[in-house]
Motif scaffolding. Structure first.
Motif, short mmCIF file in Angstrom:
data_model
loop_
_atom_site.label_atom_id
_atom_site.label_comp_id
_atom_site.label_asym_id
_atom_site.label_seq_id
_atom_site.Cartn_x
_atom_site.Cartn_y
_atom_site.Cartn_z
N ILE A 67 0.84 -1.20 0.00
CA ILE A 67 0.00 0.00 0.00
C ILE A 67 0.87 1.25 0.00
CG2 ILE A 67 -1.67 1.32 1.36
CD1 ILE A 67 -2.86 -1.38 2.24
N LEU A 68 1.99 1.20 0.72
CA LEU A 68 2.94 2.32 0.71
C LEU A 68 3.47 2.54 -0.70
CD1 LEU A 68 4.82 4.41 2.03
CD2 LEU A 68 6.38 2.53 2.56
N ASP A 69 3.81 1.46 -1.39
CA ASP A 69 4.30 1.56 -2.76
C ASP A 69 3.23 2.18 -3.65
OD1 ASP A 69 6.14 1.26 -4.79
OD2 ASP A 69 5.71 -0.85 -5.14
N ALA A 70 1.98 1.79 -3.44
CA ALA A 70 0.88 2.37 -4.22
C ALA A 70 0.78 3.88 -3.98
CB ALA A 70 -0.43 1.68 -3.84
N ARG A 71 0.93 4.28 -2.72
CA ARG A 71 0.83 5.70 -2.38
C ARG A 71 1.96 6.50 -3.03
NH1 ARG A 71 1.65 5.90 3.34
NH2 ARG A 71 -0.32 4.74 3.42
N VAL A 72 3.17 5.98 -2.95
CA VAL A 72 4.33 6.66 -3.52
C VAL A 72 4.16 6.83 -5.02
CG1 VAL A 72 6.80 6.42 -4.00
CG2 VAL A 72 5.93 5.96 -1.71
N ASN A 73 3.53 5.84 -5.68
CA ASN A 73 3.35 5.89 -7.13
C ASN A 73 2.00 6.50 -7.53
OD1 ASN A 73 5.67 4.47 -8.70
ND2 ASN A 73 5.38 3.24 -6.86
N ASN A 74 1.34 7.17 -6.57
CA ASN A 74 0.12 7.93 -6.85
C ASN A 74 -1.02 7.06 -7.38
OD1 ASN A 74 1.30 10.50 -6.17
ND2 ASN A 74 2.40 10.39 -8.12
N MET A 75 -1.10 5.81 -6.90
CA MET A 75 -2.23 4.97 -7.27
C MET A 75 -3.46 5.42 -6.48
SD MET A 75 -2.76 0.85 -6.86
CE MET A 75 -1.78 0.42 -8.28
N PRO A 76 -4.60 5.60 -7.14
CA PRO A 76 -5.82 6.02 -6.43
C PRO A 76 -6.19 5.03 -5.32
CG PRO A 76 -6.11 6.25 -8.80
CD PRO A 76 -4.81 5.53 -8.60
N LYS A 77 -6.66 5.57 -4.22
CA LYS A 77 -7.02 4.75 -3.07
C LYS A 77 -8.08 3.72 -3.44
CE LYS A 77 -8.56 5.21 1.74
NZ LYS A 77 -8.98 6.17 2.79
N ASP A 78 -9.00 4.09 -4.33
CA ASP A 78 -10.06 3.16 -4.74
C ASP A 78 -9.47 1.91 -5.39
OD1 ASP A 78 -11.93 4.88 -3.77
OD2 ASP A 78 -12.60 5.62 -5.73
N ASN A 79 -8.41 2.08 -6.18
CA ASN A 79 -7.77 0.93 -6.83
C ASN A 79 -7.23 -0.04 -5.79
OD1 ASN A 79 -8.14 2.85 -8.88
ND2 ASN A 79 -6.38 2.10 -10.03
N VAL A 80 -6.62 0.53 -4.75
CA VAL A 80 -6.04 -0.30 -3.69
C VAL A 80 -7.14 -1.07 -2.97
CG1 VAL A 80 -4.79 -0.26 -1.51
CG2 VAL A 80 -4.07 1.23 -3.38
N GLU A 81 -8.20 -0.36 -2.61
CA GLU A 81 -9.29 -1.00 -1.86
C GLU A 81 -9.98 -2.08 -2.69
OE1 GLU A 81 -11.66 2.35 -0.78
OE2 GLU A 81 -10.40 2.86 0.96
N ARG A 82 -10.13 -1.84 -3.99
CA ARG A 82 -10.75 -2.86 -4.85
C ARG A 82 -9.88 -4.11 -4.94
NH1 ARG A 82 -12.36 1.49 -8.21
NH2 ARG A 82 -10.53 1.15 -9.54
N ALA A 83 -8.57 -3.90 -5.04
CA ALA A 83 -7.66 -5.05 -5.14
C ALA A 83 -7.71 -5.89 -3.87
CB ALA A 83 -6.23 -4.56 -5.40
N ILE A 84 -7.73 -5.24 -2.71
CA ILE A 84 -7.80 -5.98 -1.44
C ILE A 84 -9.13 -6.73 -1.34
CG2 ILE A 84 -7.87 -5.75 1.06
CD1 ILE A 84 -6.04 -3.30 0.77
N LYS A 85 -10.21 -6.05 -1.71
CA LYS A 85 -11.54 -6.68 -1.63
C LYS A 85 -11.63 -7.89 -2.54
CE LYS A 85 -16.48 -5.59 -1.92
NZ LYS A 85 -17.49 -4.53 -2.19
N LYS A 86 -11.16 -7.77 -3.77
CA LYS A 86 -11.21 -8.89 -4.71
C LYS A 86 -10.39 -10.07 -4.20
CE LYS A 86 -10.84 -8.33 -9.12
NZ LYS A 86 -10.33 -7.92 -10.45
#
Length: 249
Positions: free
Chosen positions: A53-72
């Motif tokens: 998740i830290l890597d996602a934040r550093v690379n400006n990935m939208p929070k929604d993308n992260v949450e969807r990936a975890i949920k799936k």
């Protein structure tokens, strides 16, 4: 490890330019999926997921993308079965290269990696053929603006880090694999979230490259890094400043 630097070690992921962002997001989502499937969905209780998740934040990935990936991943909607594989080989001038991948098709990934080594004057080796040339460590990166070199050094060493190197742009902290998350947590309490916290391979010795071999090795590293299945590429080379300038690095 005098002379060690983030660039010279090539622990290497290109920045999030628009043309590259899709590939970077694919890699991060794959790591989030793997982390969520193999541990708890709560990042506070799952250090690997927290790092992804830290890597996602550093690379400006939208929070929604992260949450969807975890949920799936946690609800079974993502049925891909990823496997962690490490490839080892040599590039031009005997440069040792380690490639870490997350793949749902071992044969496809092996074929793609082998083809690139061959294309750029290298050869894929057997397991553990080059790993002995590296230290497998935890690595934490902070921007220079996070704090003074002395302050970073003091907190990191007290938390159990083995090595700290600072320059004008970066603080780079190394620790034993099992200490990565405790060292990161101690630093985060004082200096905020790091730019990166992960396992990586630090070379014990460097191979100095001439212009021709530097161009070949960099093409290999870039091509490997562009593969969707590849999460990290590490190599033990150094490029003199004059050659870097010629190659417009």
């Amino acid at each position: 490890m005098a002379g060690h630097s983030q660039f010279k070690n090539i622990m290497y992921r290109k920045g999030a330019q628009d043309a590259k962002r899709g590939k970077i997001f694919t890699k991060i989502i794959r790591e989030i999926t793997m982390a969520a499937k193999t541990g708890l969905p709560d990042p506070e209780m799952n250090p690997r997921l927290r790092a992804a998740i830290l890597d996602a934040r550093v690379n400006n990935m939208p929070k929604d993308n992260v949450e969807r990936a975890i949920k799936k991943a946690t609800e079974g909607a993502d049925d891909a079965n990823y496997e962690e594989i490490r490839y080892e080989g040599y590039g031009a001038k005997g440069v040792a290269v380690i490639v870490e991948a997350l793949t749902d098709n071992r044969n496809r990934t092996a074929s793609e990696v082998r083809s690139l080594f061959s294309k750029y004057g290298g050869a894929l080796g057997e397991s553990n053929s080059v790993a002995f040339s590296f230290h497998h460590v935890g690595q934490i990166l902070y921007p220079a603006s996070a704090g003074s070199a002395d302050a970073i050094f003091e907190v990191a060493l007290e938390a159990g880090a083995e090595n700290v190197e600072s320059n004008d742009t970066t603080h780079e902290i190394h620790c034993a694999l099992q200490d990565l998350h405790s060292v990161r947590d101690a630093l985060e309490q004082r200096f905020g979230a790091p730019d990166s916290a992960k396992f990586t391979w630090v070379p014990q010795t460097m191979v100095t490259l001439d212009e021709e071999s530097a161009a070949s090795v960099l093409k290999l590293i870039n091509a490997l890094d562009d593969l969707d299945d590849v999460q990290q590429v590490c190599a033990n080379f150094d490029i003199p400043e004059a050659i870097m300038q010629k190659l417009a690095l």
